[in-house]
Design an enzyme around this catalytic site. Structure first.
Site, PDB file in Angstrom:
ATOM      1  CD  GLU A 257      -2.783  -1.306   2.419  1.00 26.17           C
ATOM      2  OE1 GLU A 257      -2.841  -0.348   3.193  1.00 26.17           O
ATOM      3  OE2 GLU A 257      -3.426  -2.357   2.601  1.00 26.17           O
ATOM      4  CD  GLU A 363      -4.929  -7.490   2.217  1.00 25.52           C
ATOM      5  OE1 GLU A 363      -5.749  -6.641   2.554  1.00 25.52           O
ATOM      6  OE2 GLU A 363      -3.706  -7.327   2.310  1.00 25.52           O
TER       7      GLU A 363
HETATM    8  O1  9MR Z   1      -7.111  -7.555   9.169  1.00 31.01           O
HETATM    9  C1  9MR Z   1      -5.943  -6.962   9.712  1.00 31.01           C
HETATM   10  C2  9MR Z   1      -6.214  -6.455  11.113  1.00 31.01           C
HETATM   11  O2  9MR Z   1      -6.543  -7.534  11.970  1.00 31.01           O
HETATM   12  C3  9MR Z   1      -4.994  -5.735  11.645  1.00 31.01           C
HETATM   13  O3  9MR Z   1      -5.312  -5.137  12.898  1.00 31.01           O
HETATM   14  C4  9MR Z   1      -4.552  -4.645  10.679  1.00 31.01           C
HETATM   15  C5  9MR Z   1      -3.270  -3.983  11.125  1.00 31.01           C
HETATM   16  O4  9MR Z   1      -2.228  -4.906  11.209  1.00 31.01           O
HETATM   17  O5  9MR Z   1      -4.355  -5.191   9.374  1.00 31.01           O
HETATM   18  C6  9MR Z   1      -5.494  -5.803   8.840  1.00 31.01           C
HETATM   19  O6  9MR Z   1      -5.185  -6.318   7.561  1.00 31.01           O
HETATM   20  C7  9MR Z   1      -4.903  -5.348   6.563  1.00 31.01           C
HETATM   21  C8  9MR Z   1      -3.842  -5.913   5.646  1.00 31.01           C
HETATM   22  O7  9MR Z   1      -2.716  -6.278   6.390  1.00 31.01           O
HETATM   23  C9  9MR Z   1      -3.457  -4.941   4.560  1.00 31.01           C
HETATM   24  N1  9MR Z   1      -4.617  -4.500   3.826  1.00 31.01           N
HETATM   25  C10 9MR Z   1      -5.735  -4.004   4.609  1.00 31.01           C
HETATM   26  C11 9MR Z   1      -6.124  -5.029   5.686  1.00 31.01           C
HETATM   27  C12 9MR Z   1      -7.294  -4.515   6.491  1.00 31.01           C
HETATM   28  O8  9MR Z   1      -6.939  -3.373   7.192  1.00 31.01           O
END
Ligand code: 9MR
Length: 452
Positions: A257, A363
């Site tokens: 990202e 995802e």
């Molecule tokens: O689903 C993930 C959540 O449990 C975590 O708290 C967060 C921060 O580490 O990340 C979420 O996953 C993200 C992913 O790593 C990158 N793309 C967006 C996802 C949703 O925020």
């Protein structure tokens, strides 16, 4: 011979001086002849005439003299001959093929794991077959993934993961803020548990995500040293993590990202500020330097719905590809039952395939309540079926990707009440393939139908 002895003596004296000056610093040994190591590399393809034969292509590049030898999985070294090397793999199982390249500076190795089933060598090292009523059993030569946490690897989680999935991604425990909480101190407890679970169960592990502005520990955000020290620290971090999981983690999202919403410019993260506009290239190079065999991905969101962002993402991919630093694109698919449209999703695939990169549908979750209606208390049959159609559409699009560009179809969560979306939007939703009690939803059937 005489010259060689003088060089050897000189090198010895230099090493003595360096170690006397500062015994803590890493000593970089310069080989007497001044030769650099040549990095071994190879690719393989499955013979079009015999499904049990692979053709090995030694793609090692380098100046000066070097020799190449193969280990076809037996431990014996066989000299590389000019042209493609043919190798027959008859028995069902997993073979680790290695190439060793040696010059006067030493040797390097490259390796590939090749899997073979009753039908022959499995494309992308993912075998088809298995129970066709499961997700992984209905996917042809690509992985089906889900996310995991170290405390969700037992009981029903474990059962469902092993039945339906052959790829796992850590939801948050392989990010920098968890693995590297304070300078000089790593915490690999949760990440080791996840990787060990994958290895023990023959499930591939996708590493996620080395560099992400949203999971950066505060000591890195507020790094006290110079820019050069920051970059050295990042190199140390990437090197430490990739070395630890070499041969166990098949693929990594190196940078996650990096594109700013709206402007589609490079996000002004601490990594960009400290390492420059080419911080992405630098991070991928660091990863390649440690593990030339691991697959490197760039991962981002809204690539289907936002054509400007898609273009920005492909521009990053093109720069990395020119430098041979990227293997694939991860398109996060946090989408809704009613969009984005099929054509927009297909555009992400087309751009990826035309660049000869692997496509990761990463995802995936499909919202059933994108209107954010807080009075919704349950999934209606109507929305469940519309969600099923959208999951099926994703699965069809994925199945139609050329085999060589397939990688994995990864759902971001196992069951509805574990989805990140609930906290994120603060309204009820039912975005995944299983209900709260691990029962497969219509969406699950949709994926299996789409994989046909
Ligand atoms: O689903 C993930 C959540 O449990 C975590 O708290 C967060 C921060 O580490 O990340 C979420 O996953 C993200 C992913 O790593 C990158 N793309 C967006 C996802 C949703 O925020």
């Amino acid at each position: 011979m005489k010259n060689f002895r003088i060089y050897k003596l000189l090198a010895f004296l230099i090493m003595l001086v360096i170690s006397a000056c500062d015994s803590d610093d890493e000593v970089i040994y310069v080989s007497p002849s001044g030769t650099d190591l040549v990095q071994a590399s190879f690719t393989y393809s499955i013979s079009t005439t015999d499904p049990n034969v692979i053709l090995l292509n030694n793609t090692t590049q380098g100046s000066g003299d070097f020799t190449s030898e193969w280990d076809f999985g037996t431990g014996d070294l066989v000299p590389d001959e000019p042209g493609l090397e043919e190798l027959r793999l008859d028995g069902v199982g997993s073979y680790t093929i290695k190439l060793y390249v040696t010059n006067t500076a030493g040797f390097t190795e490259a390796s590939e794991t090749v899997r073979v089933d009753e039908d022959g060598v499995c494309p992308n090292s993912v075998c088809g077959g298995g129970d066709p009523s499961t997700l992984k059993g209905s996917a042809k030569n690509f992985s089906v993934g889900t996310i995991v946490r170290d405390n969700r690897l037992t009981g029903m989680h474990d059962e469902v993961i092993r039945r339906d999935f052959n790829n796992i991604t850590s939801e948050y425990q392989m990010k920098m803020n968890v693995m590297y909480p304070s300078q000089g101190t790593y915490d690999f407890g949760p990440s080791d548990a996840i990787v060990d679970y994958g290895v023990a169960n023959g499930i591939d592990v996708h590493g996620h995500a080395l560099i992400w502005h949203n999971a950066t520990p505060s000591w890195v955000e507020n790094f006290a040293g110079t820019d050069a020290e920051f970059e050295a620290m990042i190199r140390d971090y990437i090197t430490t993590v990739l070395e630890r999981y070499k041969g166990k983690v098949r693929s990594w999202d190196v940078v996650n990202e990096a594109i700013e919403d709206g402007s589609n410019a490079l996000r002004n993260s601490v990594f960009r500020q400290r390492m420059g506009d080419d911080f992405i290239e630098k991070c991928y190079q660091m990863a390649r330097d440690v593990d030339p065999d691991v697959l490197l991905f760039y991962n981002d969101y809204n690539m289907a719905s936002d054509s400007g962002k898609r273009a920005a993402m492909f521009a990053i991919a093109d720069r990395l590809k020119t430098l041979n630093l990227i293997d694939g694109i991860g398109a996060q698919l946090h989408i809704s039952y009613n969009g984005p449209a099929r054509g927009e999703i297909q555009a992400v695939v087309d751009g990826t395939v035309s660049r000869d990169l692997l496509m990761h549908f990463a995802e995936i979750d499909i919202r059933t309540n994108p209107e954010g209606n807080s009075s919704v208390t349950a999934l209606s049959s109507e929305r469940a079926l519309l969600q099923k159609d959208k999951y099926k559409e994703l699965a069809e699009i994925y199945t139609d990707i050329p085999t060589a560009n397939k990688f994995a179809f990864t759902v971001w969560g196992l069951k509805d009440n574990e989805s990140w979306l609930l906290d994120f939007w603060g309204v009820p939703d039912f975005p995944l393939l299983f209900d709260d009690n691990f029962n497969p939803k219509p969406a699950y059937e949709g994926v299996i139908e789409g994989f046909q």
